[in-house]
Scaffold this motif. Structure first.
Motif, PDB file in Angstrom:
ATOM      1  N   LYS A  53      64.446   2.414  -7.298  1.00  0.00           N
ATOM      2  CA  LYS A  53      64.235   2.000  -8.696  1.00  0.00           C
ATOM      3  C   LYS A  53      62.777   2.079  -9.118  1.00  0.00           C
ATOM      4  CE  LYS A  53      68.070  -1.242  -9.300  1.00  0.00           C
ATOM      5  NZ  LYS A  53      68.330  -2.671  -9.475  1.00  0.00           N
ATOM      6  N   GLY A  54      61.959   2.798  -8.343  1.00  0.00           N
ATOM      7  CA  GLY A  54      60.577   3.007  -8.752  1.00  0.00           C
ATOM      8  C   GLY A  54      59.560   2.286  -7.880  1.00  0.00           C
ATOM      9  N   LEU A  55      58.297   2.736  -8.015  1.00  0.00           N
ATOM     10  CA  LEU A  55      57.211   2.177  -7.200  1.00  0.00           C
ATOM     11  C   LEU A  55      57.010   0.685  -7.472  1.00  0.00           C
ATOM     12  CD1 LEU A  55      54.817   2.595  -5.288  1.00  0.00           C
ATOM     13  CD2 LEU A  55      53.504   3.503  -7.210  1.00  0.00           C
TER      14      LEU A  55
ATOM     15  N   ILE B  36      52.896  -0.708   2.066  1.00  0.00           N
ATOM     16  CA  ILE B  36      52.972   0.753   1.961  1.00  0.00           C
ATOM     17  C   ILE B  36      54.373   1.128   1.468  1.00  0.00           C
ATOM     18  CG2 ILE B  36      52.775   2.959   3.183  1.00  0.00           C
ATOM     19  CD1 ILE B  36      50.935   1.630   5.206  1.00  0.00           C
ATOM     20  N   PRO B  37      54.507   1.460   0.181  1.00  0.00           N
ATOM     21  CA  PRO B  37      55.821   1.873  -0.310  1.00  0.00           C
ATOM     22  C   PRO B  37      56.138   3.280   0.210  1.00  0.00           C
ATOM     23  CG  PRO B  37      54.343   1.212  -2.099  1.00  0.00           C
ATOM     24  CD  PRO B  37      53.505   1.426  -0.897  1.00  0.00           C
ATOM     25  N   ALA B  38      57.255   3.407   0.888  1.00  0.00           N
ATOM     26  CA  ALA B  38      57.627   4.705   1.471  1.00  0.00           C
ATOM     27  C   ALA B  38      59.136   4.912   1.332  1.00  0.00           C
ATOM     28  CB  ALA B  38      57.205   4.747   2.938  1.00  0.00           C
ATOM     29  N   ALA B  39      59.682   4.462   0.228  1.00  0.00           N
ATOM     30  CA  ALA B  39      61.141   4.495   0.063  1.00  0.00           C
ATOM     31  C   ALA B  39      61.603   5.559  -0.927  1.00  0.00           C
ATOM     32  CB  ALA B  39      61.638   3.118  -0.392  1.00  0.00           C
ATOM     33  N   GLY B  40      60.651   6.340  -1.458  1.00  0.00           N
ATOM     34  CA  GLY B  40      61.019   7.340  -2.475  1.00  0.00           C
ATOM     35  C   GLY B  40      61.859   8.466  -1.898  1.00  0.00           C
ATOM     36  N   LEU B  41      62.470   9.227  -2.779  1.00  0.00           N
ATOM     37  CA  LEU B  41      63.377  10.297  -2.345  1.00  0.00           C
ATOM     38  C   LEU B  41      62.632  11.576  -1.971  1.00  0.00           C
ATOM     39  CD1 LEU B  41      66.213   9.841  -4.994  1.00  0.00           C
ATOM     40  CD2 LEU B  41      66.253   9.148  -2.587  1.00  0.00           C
ATOM     41  N   GLY B  42      61.415  11.716  -2.445  1.00  0.00           N
ATOM     42  CA  GLY B  42      60.616  12.894  -2.073  1.00  0.00           C
ATOM     43  C   GLY B  42      61.192  14.194  -2.574  1.00  0.00           C
TER      44      GLY B  42
ATOM     45  N   HIS C 236      59.246  -1.483  -8.433  1.00  0.00           N
ATOM     46  CA  HIS C 236      60.359  -2.182  -7.796  1.00  0.00           C
ATOM     47  C   HIS C 236      60.145  -2.247  -6.285  1.00  0.00           C
ATOM     48  CE1 HIS C 236      64.497  -2.399  -6.091  1.00  0.00           C
ATOM     49  NE2 HIS C 236      64.606  -3.349  -7.006  1.00  0.00           N
ATOM     50  N   ALA C 237      59.608  -1.168  -5.712  1.00  0.00           N
ATOM     51  CA  ALA C 237      59.328  -1.149  -4.264  1.00  0.00           C
ATOM     52  C   ALA C 237      58.304  -2.238  -3.913  1.00  0.00           C
ATOM     53  CB  ALA C 237      58.818   0.223  -3.837  1.00  0.00           C
ATOM     54  N   VAL C 238      57.259  -2.352  -4.742  1.00  0.00           N
ATOM     55  CA  VAL C 238      56.225  -3.372  -4.486  1.00  0.00           C
ATOM     56  C   VAL C 238      56.829  -4.777  -4.621  1.00  0.00           C
ATOM     57  CG1 VAL C 238      54.038  -4.348  -5.337  1.00  0.00           C
ATOM     58  CG2 VAL C 238      54.278  -1.876  -5.057  1.00  0.00           C
TER      59      VAL C 238
ATOM     60  N   PRO D  21      61.773  12.056   6.117  1.00  0.00           N
ATOM     61  CA  PRO D  21      60.990  11.382   5.060  1.00  0.00           C
ATOM     62  C   PRO D  21      59.670  12.119   4.842  1.00  0.00           C
ATOM     63  CG  PRO D  21      61.691   9.835   6.780  1.00  0.00           C
ATOM     64  CD  PRO D  21      62.034  11.198   7.269  1.00  0.00           C
ATOM     65  N   LYS D  22      59.246  12.227   3.583  1.00  0.00           N
ATOM     66  CA  LYS D  22      57.989  12.964   3.341  1.00  0.00           C
ATOM     67  C   LYS D  22      56.820  12.286   4.048  1.00  0.00           C
ATOM     68  CE  LYS D  22      57.348  10.848  -1.192  1.00  0.00           C
ATOM     69  NZ  LYS D  22      57.017  11.017  -2.588  1.00  0.00           N
ATOM     70  N   GLU D  23      56.912  10.965   4.208  1.00  0.00           N
ATOM     71  CA  GLU D  23      55.832  10.221   4.892  1.00  0.00           C
ATOM     72  C   GLU D  23      55.733  10.607   6.370  1.00  0.00           C
ATOM     73  OE1 GLU D  23      58.406   8.812   3.208  1.00  0.00           O
ATOM     74  OE2 GLU D  23      57.415   8.116   1.372  1.00  0.00           O
ATOM     75  N   MET D  24      56.808  11.266   6.899  1.00  0.00           N
ATOM     76  CA  MET D  24      56.825  11.660   8.311  1.00  0.00           C
ATOM     77  C   MET D  24      56.498  13.132   8.516  1.00  0.00           C
ATOM     78  SD  MET D  24      57.280   9.051  10.145  1.00  0.00           S
ATOM     79  CE  MET D  24      57.655   9.787  11.737  1.00  0.00           C
TER      80      MET D  24
HETATM   81  P1  UTP Z   1      56.476   9.071  -5.889  1.00  0.00           P
HETATM   82  O1  UTP Z   1      56.888   9.014  -7.297  1.00  0.00           O
HETATM   83  O2  UTP Z   1      55.497  10.097  -5.476  1.00  0.00           O
HETATM   84  O3  UTP Z   1      57.734   9.192  -4.889  1.00  0.00           O
HETATM   85  O4  UTP Z   1      56.032   7.603  -5.459  1.00  0.00           O
HETATM   86  P2  UTP Z   1      59.094   9.939  -4.982  1.00  0.00           P
HETATM   87  O5  UTP Z   1      59.991   9.327  -5.986  1.00  0.00           O
HETATM   88  O6  UTP Z   1      59.589   9.991  -3.568  1.00  0.00           O
HETATM   89  O7  UTP Z   1      58.638  11.414  -5.432  1.00  0.00           O
HETATM   90  P3  UTP Z   1      59.436  12.676  -5.945  1.00  0.00           P
HETATM   91  O8  UTP Z   1      58.939  12.837  -7.369  1.00  0.00           O
HETATM   92  O9  UTP Z   1      60.911  12.440  -5.823  1.00  0.00           O
HETATM   93  O10 UTP Z   1      58.979  13.813  -5.066  1.00  0.00           O
HETATM   94  C1  UTP Z   1      54.839   7.257  -4.749  1.00  0.00           C
HETATM   95  C2  UTP Z   1      55.145   6.400  -3.540  1.00  0.00           C
HETATM   96  O11 UTP Z   1      56.044   5.347  -3.861  1.00  0.00           O
HETATM   97  C3  UTP Z   1      57.175   5.357  -3.023  1.00  0.00           C
HETATM   98  C4  UTP Z   1      57.274   6.785  -2.480  1.00  0.00           C
HETATM   99  O12 UTP Z   1      57.904   6.787  -1.197  1.00  0.00           O
HETATM  100  C5  UTP Z   1      55.825   7.221  -2.424  1.00  0.00           C
HETATM  101  O13 UTP Z   1      55.226   6.896  -1.204  1.00  0.00           O
HETATM  102  N1  UTP Z   1      58.376   4.952  -3.797  1.00  0.00           N
HETATM  103  C6  UTP Z   1      58.693   5.579  -4.965  1.00  0.00           C
HETATM  104  C7  UTP Z   1      59.161   3.924  -3.316  1.00  0.00           C
HETATM  105  O14 UTP Z   1      58.886   3.332  -2.248  1.00  0.00           O
HETATM  106  N2  UTP Z   1      60.278   3.556  -4.025  1.00  0.00           N
HETATM  107  C8  UTP Z   1      60.636   4.169  -5.190  1.00  0.00           C
HETATM  108  O15 UTP Z   1      61.660   3.778  -5.787  1.00  0.00           O
HETATM  109  C9  UTP Z   1      59.813   5.202  -5.664  1.00  0.00           C
END
Ligand code: UTP
Length: 276
Positions: free
Chosen positions: A105-107, A6-12, A109-111, A23-26
């Motif tokens: 660095k993106g989804l 479950i990738p949950a590292a994005g900035l949201g 990269h997270a995977v 965190p948006k996931e929370m």
């Molecule tokens: P999103 O593109 O929706 O996440 O990625 P984001 O970058 O948080 O969104 P915004 O555009 O800034 O609002 C989909 C999923 O991938 C994770 C996010 O946490 C989300 O659950 N993700 C995304 C990562 O784990 N790492 C990343 O570098 C980017």
């Protein structure tokens, strides 16, 4: 299949300012965070081991799936047995591990951060901000896992989106194999209006073979300078190694304000709350 990431590292950034410190996931959908529903879906799909990709400012994800001894004692002392049982059960939903993605660095990269956790097995990816509401006996990830078992190919979860929305997502060229399962022939990321292949887009879930890690390692940064998971999946499509599953449930993009609000209203109605 037993493993999920479950990738949950994005900035949201789409849910700022709340995501400056939460965190948006929370963000809670009625009374539980979005990621609770996602872990629940994985467990209902037969997954036993989950790796959550986190980052700075996300420690409360770990706290949520941990025991809370002081709170638990208080609940017991106050005779609130039902709440106590519920709180303890959250810590036992699955074997959950964590790894930090040190830079956003993106989804894709997270995977890639899940490589050593996954090893040489197929695994499910559940996007940490996509909540899917399905009939209890038909979790979306379970549908994708069944398709993987049957076809032995990577499976992308798809949904039909509006002609406006497809321009922001990926557009797939598909032909049906059976009810809800399709062969995938081509994909265009963020198509121009005259490039749209169909209104089917990859949304929220996929089941991937371990070979995806080698491909991710060779995938250059794409849109937004980030390593995109869909770019790696796109490289497999011409080899005929991908099928799509149009899962049954309803998907809410809780990484957007509108999607989060829709999910909240949906669950609130389901729980019998009156929306005024
Ligand atoms: P999103 O593109 O929706 O996440 O990625 P984001 O970058 O948080 O969104 P915004 O555009 O800034 O609002 C989909 C999923 O991938 C994770 C996010 O946490 C989300 O659950 N993700 C995304 C990562 O784990 N790492 C990343 O570098 C980017």
């Amino acid at each position: 299949m037993t493993k999920a990431v479950i990738p949950a590292a994005g900035l949201g950034t789409r849910v700022l300012p709340a995501t400056k410190s939460i965190p948006k996931e929370m963000l809670p959908i009625v009374d539980r965070p979005a990621i609770h529903y996602i872990v629940e879906e994985a467990v209902r799909s037969g997954i036993t081991d989950i790796l959550i990709i986190t980052s700075r400012n996300k420690v409360n994800v770990e706290d949520y799936f941990d025991r809370a001894p002081e709170l638990e004692e208080r609940l017991l002392a106050a005779g609130k047995r039902e709440v106590y049982d519920e709180i303890v059960s959250i810590a036992h939903m699955a074997n959950i591990q964590y790894v930090r993605q040190k830079e956003t660095k993106g989804l894709g990269h997270a995977v890639l951060c899940a490589k050593s956790f996954v090893g040489n097995e197929p695994f499910a990816v559940l996007y940490g901000d996509d909540v899917i509401i399905s009939p209890p006996d038909k979790p979306a990830t379970g549908e994708l896992c069944a398709a993987y078992e049957k076809y032995g190919k990577g499976v992308v979860g798809i949904k039909e989106v509006s002609p406006q929305a497809i321009l922001k997502y990926s557009s797939l060229s598909v032909t049906p194999l059976e009810d809800r399962i399709f062969a995938v022939h081509d994909m265009i990321e963020k198509p121009a209006p005259d490039q749209v292949l169909s209104l089917y887009s990859i949304l929220g879930r996929c089941v991937l073979p371990p070979e995806i890690f080698d491909i991710l390692e060779q995938t250059p940064p794409g849109a937004g300078g980030e390593i995109q998971l869909t770019d790696a999946i796109a490289r497999e499509i011409p080899k005929g190694k991908t099928v799509a599953c149009k899962y049954d449930g309803e998907r809410f993009d809780c990484g957007s304000k509108q999607g989060f609000l829709n999910a909240t209203v949906h669950y609130a109605r389901k729980e019998g709350y009156r929306i005024i």
